[in-house]
Design an enzyme around this catalytic site. Structure first.
Site, PDB file in Angstrom:
ATOM      1  N   HIS A   1       0.797  -1.226   0.000  1.00  5.66           N
ATOM      2  CA  HIS A   1       0.000   0.000   0.000  1.00  5.66           C
ATOM      3  C   HIS A   1       0.830   1.276   0.000  1.00  5.66           C
ATOM      4  CE1 HIS A   1      -4.158  -1.430   0.518  1.00  5.66           C
ATOM      5  NE2 HIS A   1      -3.647  -2.419   1.214  1.00  5.66           N
TER       6      HIS A   1
ATOM      7  N   LYS B   1      -8.776  13.767   4.111  1.00  7.04           N
ATOM      8  CA  LYS B   1      -7.880  12.603   4.095  1.00  7.04           C
ATOM      9  C   LYS B   1      -6.914  12.747   5.268  1.00  7.04           C
ATOM     10  CE  LYS B   1      -6.723  13.731  -0.100  1.00  7.04           C
ATOM     11  NZ  LYS B   1      -6.856  12.485  -0.840  1.00  7.04           N
ATOM     12  N   ARG B   2      -6.221  11.674   5.559  1.00  9.62           N
ATOM     13  CA  ARG B   2      -5.221  11.705   6.624  1.00  9.62           C
ATOM     14  C   ARG B   2      -4.264  12.882   6.419  1.00  9.62           C
ATOM     15  NH1 ARG B   2      -0.432   8.644   6.778  1.00  9.62           N
ATOM     16  NH2 ARG B   2      -1.069   7.686   4.809  1.00  9.62           N
TER      17      ARG B   2
ATOM     18  N   LYS C   1       0.448  14.396   1.181  1.00  8.51           N
ATOM     19  CA  LYS C   1      -0.902  14.691   0.699  1.00  8.51           C
ATOM     20  C   LYS C   1      -1.099  16.193   0.462  1.00  8.51           C
ATOM     21  CE  LYS C   1      -2.808  10.537   2.878  1.00  8.51           C
ATOM     22  NZ  LYS C   1      -3.326   9.784   1.712  1.00  8.51           N
TER      23      LYS C   1
ATOM     24  N   THR D   1      -8.654   6.402  -2.315  1.00  8.92           N
ATOM     25  CA  THR D   1     -10.032   5.995  -2.612  1.00  8.92           C
ATOM     26  C   THR D   1     -11.002   7.151  -2.380  1.00  8.92           C
ATOM     27  OG1 THR D   1     -10.222   5.057  -0.382  1.00  8.92           O
ATOM     28  CG2 THR D   1      -9.712   3.531  -2.172  1.00  8.92           C
TER      29      THR D   1
ATOM     30  N   LYS E   1     -14.644   8.164  -4.279  1.00 11.38           N
ATOM     31  CA  LYS E   1     -15.921   8.461  -3.594  1.00 11.38           C
ATOM     32  C   LYS E   1     -16.457   9.822  -4.009  1.00 11.38           C
ATOM     33  CE  LYS E   1     -14.061   5.780   0.162  1.00 11.38           C
ATOM     34  NZ  LYS E   1     -13.074   5.865   1.246  1.00 11.38           N
TER      35      LYS E   1
END
Length: 810
Positions: free
Chosen positions: A355, A546-547, A552, A654, A658
Site C-alpha cells: 500500500h 484525508k489523513r 498529501k 479511494t 468516492k
C-alpha cells in the site's frame, strides 16, 4: 422470518421489551435504535447461519483477509440496505412515530481503523459478501479507536475514542472459539522422540484471544460473511493467593497486561515499549487467526497438503506479515513437517498487498526486539533468509549488492527485519493498488524482486463499495439515478454509463445540481454546528478530506487559500466564484509538522472567516474528528475534490473515487488512481496539474532548491512569509515557524515547485464553475464514468487472478 411492515414492527417492539427491558413510554432514541438494529440483526443472523452451513456442506475454499484495520463506520443504514429491508423498516418506524434519519445518528462509528487501508478493507468485505465469495475478515477488537479529535485554540487535541462504552448491537461474542497463544520465552534445543535435535520454544507467557463476530451481509443476495475480531485476555487473569495476602494490584497485574494488547489502535511507537506493543499486537491477532483457520480446516479436511486448496490468506499491507513465519512454525515445529514441505504449503497460501511507496512506511523491526518477543520466529526468519539468499546467489553469483538489497535482514548499526521483504518472499502474489503504483513498485521499490520473481508482482486497482458511498450516503442522487436508468447499478456500477445520455439534458442537469445543492445545505448546517461558521451553499465547496500527511499536501492547498485571500484584499472586484474550503483530517499524535499544518489552517481560517473586507467570498473550515460517518456527509456535498499529492507518493487513494462518484470534479496530480480516473472521465472533465513522476525524479536528481521558486514568484514568496509571520497567530508568536522553515529550507514534497501550476489550474476551475451548464455536464459525466472503481470489480479480479475462488450461492 416475517419481514413485512407488521412483522418488523412486532420484532422491533419485542427487542425493545425483552432485549432492552424498555417499553414505549420509557424508551429513548438510543433504545429505539438498538431495538431496530437488533431486529435487522435477527434477519441477518438467520442468513449468516444458512451461509456458514452451506460453506461447510460444500467444503468450500475461503479467503481470509488479515488486516490490522477495518474502518467500518456506522453499520445501521448499510445493514438495512444490504438486508433488503430499508423501505420496510422506514414504514415500520413511521408507524411507531420514528424515522430512520433520526435513529441513525445514535450510532457511534466503530473505532477499528484510521485511514484508507482500513476503509478499503471494509469495502472489500462488503463486496466479498455481495459477490457470494466465501470470506472471513480477521482483525483486533480494539477497546479504543485511534483517538477522538478536538481543536483547542486551533491545535489538535487527542482524546480517547471510547467507541465501545455503550456497546454495539452488531457483534456476537464467541468464547467457545477462544484461542491460546504463546509469546516471549526462550528457545532450547532438545531431543525429540526420534532422537533428533530440535528447537523447542519454552518459558513463554500465554495469551487468550476471545473472538467477536460482526456479520457482513451482501447486497441483493442471501450471503452473509463475517468479520472476526480478537480481544486479548491474560491466561491467568486473577491470582487468588496474592489477593488473599492483600496484594490486590498484584492479583490483577497479569489481567491488566493481557488486556493492554487489544486496548488501542496504533500505540505510539516512538518508544521501545510502544514498538514492542505493536509487534505483540500484530503477532497476537495473526496467531489467533491462524489457529482459528486450522480449527476450521481440520473440521472439514485431514490432509495438510490440501491447505492451499482450501485456504487463501490475503495480507493487507505488512502488519500481518508475521503470519508467514507463524504458519511455517506450526507446520514445521508442531506438526513435524519437513522444512521444504512446510515452506511449499506456506508460499502457496499467502498473497500480499503493498500500500505504500514511502520507505519510512515499510515496517521494520529490530532483530533484538524479535529476539525478546518472538525468539523462535527470529530463528525461522533467519533460516528463510539463508535459504532465499542461496537462491539469489545461484541466480546472480557473487553479486553482493543484489543480496544486500534483497535480504530480509537489513544490515547496519542495528540489524532490522524487513517485513515487506518477508511478505514478498513468503507470498505467491504481490499486488499494487493502482496501475501507476504497481509500475513504481516494480521499477523503484522492488526492482530486484520483480527480476527475481517474474510475474509475481501484479496490479489490482482499488475500488469502493457503491452501497455505502452512493446508495446509503447520497439517497437523493441514488433516487435520481434510479428514476432515469432503473435499479441494478448498485451491484453493477458500469450501468451508470447510461447517465451519459442525460449529460446535456438541461432538465436533468438542473435536477442533478438541485440534489447537490440540498446536500450542501445539509453540510452547511453541520459546519455551523461544529465550527460556528456560516457558509453559503451556493459557493464552490472545495474539499480536502484525508489523513494529514506532508505528501498529501494540505499545506499546498493552504498556500493557494492565502494567495486567493491576498488577491481579494488587493482587488475586491476580482471576478471569482465564492469558495468554501472544507478540510477534515487527523494527524498522528507524534507527527509535529502535520499538527502544525492543522494549526495553520485553523488560524488562517479564523482570520479569513471574520474579515469583513472580503464580504464572505472566502470561508475556510476544518471539521473536527474526521471519521466515516462525517465523510458520508461531506462527500455528497463536494463540488471540487482536492487530490494533490506529490506525483509518485500516493499508492492509490479511494477518497478520489468516492468524491467523483458523487459528482465532484477532481483537481489533482498524475498520482495514484488519479491517472486512471483521468482515463475514465476524459481530460475535459478533470483538472490535472503539476509535475509527473518522471519530472519529480528528474528534479530531485538535480537537487531541489525551494529558494529558486521563491525568488522567481513574488506571490508565492509573500504568502510563505505571511504564514510564517505572527499575523495569523498574534497570541502564539512563532508557532507556525516550523511550517515556514520546512517550506523554505527543505520542502520535501515539492509544494513550491508545483505551486504556480496548481494556482493556474484553479483559475480553470473558477471559469468552469461560473459556467453552470458546463459544470453540471462535467459532474454528471464523472458520476457516469466511475464504474471501474467499484470494489466489486477489484474483488472479482482478486478472486479470479489471485485466490482462484469461486462464488457459493446460498
Amino acid at each position: 422470518m416475517d419481514t413485512s411492515v407488521a412483522g418488523l414492527k412486532k420484532l422491533i417492539l419485542a427487542h425493545l421489551k425483552f432485549t432492552l427491558a424498555r417499553d414505549r413510554s420509557t424508551a429513548s432514541k438510543r433504545d429505539w435504535w438498538l431495538a431496530t438494529s437488533k431486529a435487522v440483526q435477527s434477519i441477518i443472523i438467520e442468513r449468516m447461519i444458512a451461509t456458514q452451513t452451506r460453506h461447510h456442506q460444500v467444503n468450500t475454499k475461503r479467503v481470509y483477509y488479515l488486516s490490522l484495520e477495518f474502518l467500518m463506520g456506522r453499520l445501521f443504514s448499510n445493514s438495512l440496505y444490504n438486508a433488503g429491508v430499508f423501505e420496510t423498516i422506514e414504514h415500520a418506524l413511521q408507524e411507531l412515530g420514528l424515522d430512520v434519519e433520526t435513529l441513525r445518528t445514535e450510532e457511534y462509528d466503530m473505532g477499528l481503523g484510521n485511514g484508507g487501508l482500513g476503509r478499503l478493507a471494509a469495502c472489500f468485505l462488503d463486496s466479498l459478501a455481495t459477490l457470494d465469495l466465501p470470506a472471513i475478515g480477521y482483525g483486533i477488537h480494539y477497546q479504543y479507536g485511534l483517538f477522538k479529535q478536538e481543536f483547542r485554540n486551533g491545535h489538535q487535541v487527542e482524546l480517547p475514542d471510547a467507541w465501545l462504552d455503550f456497546g454495539t448491537p452488531w457483534e456476537i461474542v464467541r468464547p467457545e472459539h477462544k484461542q491460546e497463544i504463546q509469546i516471549y520465552g526462550t528457545v532450547e534445543n532438545v531431543f525429540d522422540d526420534r532422537g533428533n535435535y530440535v528447537p523447542r520454544w519454552t518459558s513463554t507467557k500465554k495469551l487468550i484471544g476471545i473472538p467477536y463476530d460482526i456479520p457482513i451481509p451482501g447486497f441483493g443476495t442471501n450471503t452473509v460473511n463475517y468479520l472476526r475480531l480478537w480481544e486479548s485476555k491474560a491466561s491467568a487473569e486473577f491470582d487468588f493467593e496474592a489477593f488473599n495476602r492483600g496484594g490486590y494490584l498484584e492479583a490483577v497485574h497479569e489481567k491488566a497486561m493481557g488486556e493492554t494488547i487489544s486496548k488501542v489502535l496504533y500505540p505510539n511507537d516512538k518508544t521501545e515499549s510502544g514498538k514492542e506493543l505493536r509487534l505483540v499486537q500484530q503477532y497476537f491477532f495473526v496467531a489467533c487467526s491462524l489457529r482459528d483457520m486450522f480449527r476450521r480446516f481440520r473440521s472439514e479436511n485431514e490432509d495438510f497438503t490440501e491447505f492451499p486448496d482450501k485456504v487463501a490468506i490475503q495480507l493487507n499491507d505488512t502488519h500481518p506479515a508475521i503470519a508467514i513465519v507463524e504458519l511455517q512454525r506450526i507446520f514445521h515445529d508442531e506438526h513435524g513437517m519437513t522444512w521444504e514441505k512446510a515452506w511449499d504449503i506456506v508460499t502457496r497460501t499467502f498473497a500480499y498487498t503493498n500500500h505504500t511507496l514511502l520507505p519510512e512506511a515499510l515496517e521494520k523491526w529490530s532483530v533484538g526486539l524479535f529476539h525478546k518477543v518472538l525468539p523462535r520466529h527470529l530463528q525461522i526468519i533467519l533460516e528463510i533468509n539463508k535459504r532465499f539468499l542461496e537462491q539469489v546467489e545461484a541466480k546472480w553469483p557473487g553479486d553482493v549488492e543484489k543480496k544486500r538489497r534483497l535480504s530480509i535482514i537489513e544490515e547496519g548499526h542495528t540489524q532490522m527485519v524487513r517485513m515487506a521483504h518477508l511478505s514478498v518472499v513468503g507470498s505467491f502474489s504481490v499486488n499494487g493498488v493502482a496501475a501507476l503504483h504497481t509500475q513504481l513498485v516494480k521499477s523503484d521499490l522492488f526492482p530486484e524482486f520483480d527480476e527475481f520473481y517474474p510475474g509475481k508482482l501484479n496490479n489490482k486497482t482499488n475500488g469502493i463499495t457503491p452501497r455505502r458511498w452512493l446508495l446509503a450516503c447520497n439517497p437523493g442522487l441514488s433516487e435520481l439515478i434510479t428514476s432515469k436508468i432503473g435499479t441494478g447499478w448498485e451491484r453493477d456500477l458500469d450501468k451508470l454509463r447510461a447517465l451519459e445520455a442525460f449529460a446535456d439534458d438541461h432538465e436533468f442537469q438542473a435536477e442533478f445540481m438541485a440534489v447537490k445543492h440540498a446536500n450542501k445545505i445539509h453540510l452547511a448546517r453541520i459546519i455551523k454546528h461544529h465550527c460556528g461558521v456560516e457558509v453559503n451553499p451556493a459557493a464552490l465547496f472545495d474539499v480536502q478530506i484525508k489523513r494529514l500527511h506532508e505528501y498529501k499536501r494540505q499545506h499546498l492547498n493552504l498556500l493557494h487559500i492565502l494567495a486567493l485571500y491576498r488577491r481579494l484584499l488587493q482587488n475586491p472586484d476580482l471576478d471569482v466564484p465564492p469558495r468554501v474550503f472544507v478540510f477534515a483530517a487527523k494527524a498522528a499524535p507524534g507527527y509535529d509538522l502535520a499538527k502544525c499544518i492543522i494549526k495553520a489552517i485553523n488560524a488562517v481560517g479564523a482570520k479569513i472567516n471574520t474579515d469583513p473586507r472580503i464580504n464572505g467570498r472566502l470561508k475556510v473550515v476544518f471539521l473536527p474528528n474526521y471519521r466515516v460517518s462525517l465523510a458520508q456527509r461531506i462527500v455528497p456535498a463536494a463540488d471540487l475534490s482536492e487530490q494533490i499529492s506529490t506525483a509518485g507518493k500516493e499508492a492509490s487513494g479511494t477518497g478520489n473515487m468516492k468524491l467523483a462518484l458523487n459528482g465532484a470534479l477532481t483537481i489533482g496530480t498524475l498520482d495514484g488512481a488519479n491517472v486512471e480516473i483521468l482515463e475514465e472521465v476524459g481530460k475535459d472533465n478533470i483538472f490535472i496539474f503539476g509535475m509527473t513522476v518522471e519530472e519529480v525524479h528528474e528534479l530531485l536528481k538535480k537537487r531541489y532548491h525551494p529558494q529558486h521558486y521563491l525568488e522567481a514568484d513574488e506571490e508565492l514568496r509573500t504568502v510563505v512569509d505571511w504564514v510564517g509571520s505572527n499575523y495569523f497567530t498574534p497570541d502564539e508568536p512563532g508557532c507556525l515557524n516550523m511550517l515556514r522553515d520546512n517550506l523554505v529550507h527543505s520542502d520535501p514534497f515539492l509544494c513550491l515547485a508545483d505551486y504556480r501550476a496548481y494556482s493556474d489550474c484553479h483559475l480553470k476551475v473558477d471559469a468552469a464553475f461560473l459556467d453552470r451548464a458546463r459544470w453540471a455536464r462535467m459532474a454528471i459525466l464523472n458520476t457516469a464514468r466511475m464504474g471501474k472503481f467499484s470494489s466489486d470489480r477489484t474483488i472479482r479480479e482478486y478472486a479470479r487472478d489471485i485466490w482462484k475462488l469461486d462464488p457459493v450461492r446460498v
